[in-house]
Design an enzyme around this catalytic site. Sequence first.
Site, PDB file in Angstrom:
ATOM      1  N   ASP A   1       0.841  -1.192   0.000  1.00  0.00           N
ATOM      2  CA  ASP A   1       0.000   0.000   0.000  1.00  0.00           C
ATOM      3  C   ASP A   1       0.879   1.245   0.000  1.00  0.00           C
ATOM      4  OD1 ASP A   1      -2.004   1.911   0.382  1.00  0.00           O
ATOM      5  OD2 ASP A   1      -3.141   0.631   1.732  1.00  0.00           O
ATOM      6  N   ASP A   2       0.711   2.083  -1.022  1.00  0.00           N
ATOM      7  CA  ASP A   2       1.432   3.362  -1.127  1.00  0.00           C
ATOM      8  C   ASP A   2       2.949   3.193  -1.214  1.00  0.00           C
ATOM      9  OD1 ASP A   2      -1.058   4.458  -0.911  1.00  0.00           O
ATOM     10  OD2 ASP A   2      -0.676   5.593   0.916  1.00  0.00           O
TER      11      ASP A   2
ATOM     12  N   HIS B   1     -11.140  -2.759   1.213  1.00  0.00           N
ATOM     13  CA  HIS B   1     -11.384  -1.414   0.670  1.00  0.00           C
ATOM     14  C   HIS B   1     -12.223  -1.398  -0.607  1.00  0.00           C
ATOM     15  CE1 HIS B   1      -9.534   2.895   0.902  1.00  0.00           C
ATOM     16  NE2 HIS B   1     -10.857   2.852   1.077  1.00  0.00           N
TER      17      HIS B   1
ATOM     18  N   LYS C   1      -5.997  -5.605   3.759  1.00  0.00           N
ATOM     19  CA  LYS C   1      -6.904  -4.495   3.475  1.00  0.00           C
ATOM     20  C   LYS C   1      -7.818  -4.817   2.290  1.00  0.00           C
ATOM     21  CE  LYS C   1      -6.531   0.267   1.723  1.00  0.00           C
ATOM     22  NZ  LYS C   1      -5.595   1.382   1.502  1.00  0.00           N
TER      23      LYS C   1
ATOM     24  N   LYS D   1       1.414   9.312  -5.581  1.00  0.00           N
ATOM     25  CA  LYS D   1       0.020   8.919  -5.371  1.00  0.00           C
ATOM     26  C   LYS D   1      -0.951  10.038  -5.751  1.00  0.00           C
ATOM     27  CE  LYS D   1      -3.105   7.449  -1.639  1.00  0.00           C
ATOM     28  NZ  LYS D   1      -3.171   6.829  -0.298  1.00  0.00           N
TER      29      LYS D   1
ATOM     30  N   CYS E   1      -6.209   3.812  -3.781  1.00  0.00           N
ATOM     31  CA  CYS E   1      -6.434   2.506  -3.151  1.00  0.00           C
ATOM     32  C   CYS E   1      -7.560   1.689  -3.750  1.00  0.00           C
ATOM     33  CB  CYS E   1      -6.696   2.700  -1.655  1.00  0.00           C
ATOM     34  SG  CYS E   1      -5.393   3.577  -0.763  1.00  0.00           S
TER      35      CYS E   1
ATOM     36  N   ARG F   1      -7.429  -1.691  -6.456  1.00  0.00           N
ATOM     37  CA  ARG F   1      -7.789  -3.039  -5.996  1.00  0.00           C
ATOM     38  C   ARG F   1      -8.918  -3.630  -6.840  1.00  0.00           C
ATOM     39  NH1 ARG F   1      -5.237  -3.082  -0.862  1.00  0.00           N
ATOM     40  NH2 ARG F   1      -4.209  -1.051  -0.832  1.00  0.00           N
TER      41      ARG F   1
ATOM     42  N   ASP G   1      -0.237  -0.963  -4.695  1.00  0.00           N
ATOM     43  CA  ASP G   1      -1.481  -0.447  -5.271  1.00  0.00           C
ATOM     44  C   ASP G   1      -1.327   0.887  -5.983  1.00  0.00           C
ATOM     45  OD1 ASP G   1      -1.106   1.090  -2.963  1.00  0.00           O
ATOM     46  OD2 ASP G   1      -3.211   1.018  -2.350  1.00  0.00           O
ATOM     47  N   ASN G   2      -0.382   1.710  -5.580  1.00  0.00           N
ATOM     48  CA  ASN G   2      -0.152   3.011  -6.218  1.00  0.00           C
ATOM     49  C   ASN G   2       1.149   3.584  -5.671  1.00  0.00           C
ATOM     50  OD1 ASN G   2      -2.809   3.661  -4.160  1.00  0.00           O
ATOM     51  ND2 ASN G   2      -0.898   4.710  -3.695  1.00  0.00           N
TER      52      ASN G   2
ATOM     53  N   HIS H   1       1.010   2.446   4.129  1.00  0.00           N
ATOM     54  CA  HIS H   1       0.055   3.541   4.251  1.00  0.00           C
ATOM     55  C   HIS H   1       0.181   4.161   5.645  1.00  0.00           C
ATOM     56  CE1 HIS H   1      -3.790   5.671   4.097  1.00  0.00           C
ATOM     57  NE2 HIS H   1      -3.978   5.267   2.848  1.00  0.00           N
TER      58      HIS H   1
ATOM     59  N   SER I   1      -8.798   1.696   4.534  1.00  0.00           N
ATOM     60  CA  SER I   1      -7.465   2.184   4.878  1.00  0.00           C
ATOM     61  C   SER I   1      -7.311   2.409   6.376  1.00  0.00           C
ATOM     62  CB  SER I   1      -7.172   3.499   4.145  1.00  0.00           C
ATOM     63  OG  SER I   1      -7.032   3.281   2.763  1.00  0.00           O
TER      64      SER I   1
END
Length: 466
Positions: free
Chosen positions: A30-31, A125, A123, A286, A70, A74, A265-266, A213, A148
């Site tokens: 994540d991130d 989301h 996660k 992001k 996010c 996904r 994810d990003n 994140h 998140s």
Amino acid sequence: MRASLIPLCLLAGGLAQAQERPNFVIIFLDDVGYGDLSSYGQTHYQTPHLDRLAAEGTRFTDFLVASPACSPSRAALLTGCYPQRVSVPGVLGPASKSGLHPDEITIADILKGQGYATAIVGKWHLGITPPLLPLNQGFDEYFGLPYSNDMWPGLGKDWPPLMLYRGNEPVEEVKTLADQDQLTRRYTEYAVDFIKRKKDGPFFLYFPHSMGHVPLGVSEPFKGKSGHTYYGDAMVEVDWSVGQIIKTLREEGLDRSTLVLFTSDNGPWLPFGDHAGVSGPLREGKGTTFEGGMREPFIAWWPGRVPAGRVSDTFVNAMDFLPTIARLAGTTEPQDRIIDGRDIAPVLFGETDVSPHRYFFYYWPRQLQAVRVGDWKLHLPHQHRHQEGAPGVGGKSAGQVQRQIGLSLFNLRRDIGETVNLVEEYPEIVERLLRLAELARRDLGDALTKTTGENVRPAGKVAPPN
């Protein structure tokens, strides 16, 4: 359409051969930015387990996710579709009244229909009410957070309590930062246990970490271990987690029958400074459709099938996971709807270096902001986030400003940082990409031109109370 309605389509040889099909593990951070692994140029700390994964597998340098945020990222990974197509274009919060529609077919749906045990650890989301939670999207098991980890009262916002879920039920409140410190360890323990319980297979483990994140969580053994930033400590712990998964696969004799796909994810949330990652040579992060927002580290590992020590610059993306996994499991992607991903098994196995994609569309959230063909990327005029001045420290955001980019053409092979606008030098390429933009608008829509897409499917909705 639920998994029970998907035909098994077993290969010749029947059930016995089905048992020989590979297991699948997707590890989704994540991130985490393009420059956050030592195998991708990080020098301030080391990620040895991920480095070994890359050395024993193939590391990709031109891999994109389908969104710089996010939830849509996904949705795209799990359905093989642009998030705009499945009506998850933006980030969902605790009060969101929609999510991924239960009639969408996920990777888990397909594999469950093929006799796989399926689990998500981490996660989700993609919707908070039970009809939109993982057990109604093809997963047998779920342990993790529904959205998140910053969507909680601990940040002083008017959020509901942040709950850990088992199955479709909340079982434990995450009240403090000390609770967040345990997330990576607890997720890893559950994931390892799932592999051991399902080792006779086949199984699918989707492992979307909450880290890195903000707010960052780091367990005690890893605090200060990176010798760099708190974000570095979180990355070192995530690296340890990957090592635990691979160690378990080896110990259980599953390493030569399991495809592991690792990515994020990003891109990094830049205004958080020492609690954020880095984009390396890429522009922005992001929340933007520059490469720093959507180009990610991607490692594929399957000893004996995926070539070891290979670095590939073939363009592939996260929407390709669904059709690829479906074919390797002995079936196909859904045939009753548009799927945007392509089978990249020949690329993963080193049989070709030709991308199956003719073009790619960069959306955020419902705006068509850029179009790519080969090495050429055309940004359409739009506003974007920009980190200006000193970033935040200690988990605090410094905020970002809005900037405007005009019509801009970049050659990504020669200019990965998107710095030299070639729009005047190559008018014929600009016109070609503008024509493709019109196709995208008709297909998926575009908020910038107020165009409604012809092939957009509905979101899942929260049912009103009785």
